[in-house]
Design a protein around this motif. Structure first.
Motif, PDB file in Angstrom:
ATOM      1  N   ALA A   2      44.983  48.355  48.896  1.00  0.00           N
ATOM      2  CA  ALA A   2      44.571  46.946  47.954  1.00  0.00           C
ATOM      3  C   ALA A   2      45.213  46.206  46.904  1.00  0.00           C
ATOM      4  N   GLU A   3      45.349  45.339  46.962  1.00  0.00           N
ATOM      5  CA  GLU A   3      45.538  43.867  46.105  1.00  0.00           C
ATOM      6  C   GLU A   3      44.676  43.063  45.043  1.00  0.00           C
ATOM      7  N   VAL A   4      44.668  43.560  43.852  1.00  0.00           N
ATOM      8  CA  VAL A   4      43.789  42.191  42.640  1.00  0.00           C
ATOM      9  C   VAL A   4      43.916  41.187  42.444  1.00  0.00           C
ATOM     10  N   ARG A   5      44.200  40.444  42.848  1.00  0.00           N
ATOM     11  CA  ARG A   5      44.415  39.238  41.304  1.00  0.00           C
ATOM     12  C   ARG A   5      43.670  38.401  40.556  1.00  0.00           C
ATOM     13  N   ILE A   6      43.419  38.878  39.817  1.00  0.00           N
ATOM     14  CA  ILE A   6      43.243  37.901  38.324  1.00  0.00           C
ATOM     15  C   ILE A   6      43.340  36.593  38.758  1.00  0.00           C
ATOM     16  N   ARG A   7      41.910  35.737  38.641  1.00  0.00           N
ATOM     17  CA  ARG A   7      42.035  34.560  38.779  1.00  0.00           C
ATOM     18  C   ARG A   7      42.464  33.815  38.045  1.00  0.00           C
ATOM     19  N   ASN A   8      41.991  34.034  36.294  1.00  0.00           N
ATOM     20  CA  ASN A   8      42.361  33.622  35.201  1.00  0.00           C
ATOM     21  C   ASN A   8      43.395  33.101  34.705  1.00  0.00           C
ATOM     22  N   ASP A 122      34.036  39.807  30.211  1.00  0.00           N
ATOM     23  CA  ASP A 122      34.142  38.105  29.787  1.00  0.00           C
ATOM     24  C   ASP A 122      35.331  38.505  30.146  1.00  0.00           C
ATOM     25  N   ASP A 123      36.292  39.535  29.197  1.00  0.00           N
ATOM     26  CA  ASP A 123      38.133  39.036  29.360  1.00  0.00           C
ATOM     27  C   ASP A 123      38.196  39.226  30.005  1.00  0.00           C
ATOM     28  N   VAL A 124      37.907  39.038  31.734  1.00  0.00           N
ATOM     29  CA  VAL A 124      38.616  38.972  32.140  1.00  0.00           C
ATOM     30  C   VAL A 124      38.469  38.313  33.209  1.00  0.00           C
ATOM     31  N   GLY A 125      36.807  37.363  33.324  1.00  0.00           N
ATOM     32  CA  GLY A 125      36.494  36.776  34.223  1.00  0.00           C
ATOM     33  C   GLY A 125      36.204  37.036  36.088  1.00  0.00           C
ATOM     34  N   TYR A 126      36.446  36.327  37.074  1.00  0.00           N
ATOM     35  CA  TYR A 126      36.130  36.413  38.512  1.00  0.00           C
ATOM     36  C   TYR A 126      38.029  37.573  38.501  1.00  0.00           C
ATOM     37  N   PHE A 127      37.561  38.257  39.431  1.00  0.00           N
ATOM     38  CA  PHE A 127      38.325  38.431  40.783  1.00  0.00           C
ATOM     39  C   PHE A 127      38.585  38.896  41.740  1.00  0.00           C
ATOM     40  N   ASP A 128      39.861  38.817  42.799  1.00  0.00           N
ATOM     41  CA  ASP A 128      40.434  39.280  43.950  1.00  0.00           C
ATOM     42  C   ASP A 128      40.272  40.223  44.100  1.00  0.00           C
ATOM     43  N   VAL A 129      39.738  40.704  45.617  1.00  0.00           N
ATOM     44  CA  VAL A 129      40.365  42.232  45.392  1.00  0.00           C
ATOM     45  C   VAL A 129      40.427  42.235  46.928  1.00  0.00           C
ATOM     46  N   GLU A 130      41.744  42.167  47.342  1.00  0.00           N
ATOM     47  CA  GLU A 130      42.031  42.286  49.083  1.00  0.00           C
ATOM     48  C   GLU A 130      42.041  43.256  49.288  1.00  0.00           C
ATOM     49  N   LEU A 131      41.564  43.676  50.041  1.00  0.00           N
ATOM     50  CA  LEU A 131      41.258  45.182  51.218  1.00  0.00           C
ATOM     51  C   LEU A 131      42.178  44.471  52.633  1.00  0.00           C
TER      52      LEU A 131
END
Length: 179
Positions: A2-8, A122-131
């Motif tokens: 998995a990889e995470v992308r923080i949208r903000n 709140d400090d992160v917002g939306y994030f994507d988890v690519e699986l």
């Protein structure tokens, strides 16, 4: 993996331990199962008959039962999506709206790739988890999220539920979310 992308911020987080630590901080369970345990002929097959679905469930029976025992899941099944899936576009429209559930949304990816978009703190917002195959995720109840396919539009996953009726979504309107 998995990889995470923080949208903000467009920050990317990779590596099993870093991804697990980040998701843990967001109250999202992440585990990794051995994708090579699945028979070769099922590793890239996205149209499955009932026997093949049963074979996947048997292959991961110990992992499924362990996760179910730890988290209280009572039932599980297989979902397989690809361009060969009837009404795929309608299904994706249903999935691709931010929503919540009154139970965890659990996916153990056995083939293909998918992406969860999750509302974090709140400090992160939306994030994507690519699986991808081997990744297991559990989005907690009442946490806004949605799931969609990656560009290859192919995935097979084990779904685990507490509610025996299966997948029940509750729409979540959020002006902070933009695709």
């Amino acid at each position: 993996m998995a990889e995470v992308r923080i949208r903000n911020t467009d920050e990317r987080i990779s590596g099993e331990e870093k991804v697990r630590a980040f998701l843990d901080s967001q109250e999202v369970l992440y585990e990794h199962w051995d994708a090579n345990k699945l028979p070769q002929e099922l590793q890239n097959k996205f149209v499955l008959n009932d026997e093949e679905k049963e074979q996947i469930l048997k292959t991961y029976d110990a992992e499924i039962r362990d996760l179910a025992a730890r988290r209280g899941y009572l039932t599980w099944d297989i979902v397989a999506l690809s361009d060969a899936t009837p009404n795929l576009e309608e299904l994706l429209k249903k999935f691709e709206n931010v929503h919540t559930h009154t139970e965890d949304e659990v996916r153990a990816i056995t083939a293909g790739r998918g992406i969860f978009i999750i509302k974090g703190t709140d400090d992160v917002g939306y994030f994507d988890v690519e699986l991808e195959a081997g990744d297991v995720i559990s989005v907690p109840e009442n946490k806004p999220h949605f799931f969609t396919l990656m560009d290859n539009r192919q995935i097979v996953a084990v779904r685990l539920f507490i509610e025996t009726e299966g997948w029940i979504a509750h729409s979540y309107s959020d002006p902070q979310f933009n695709k």
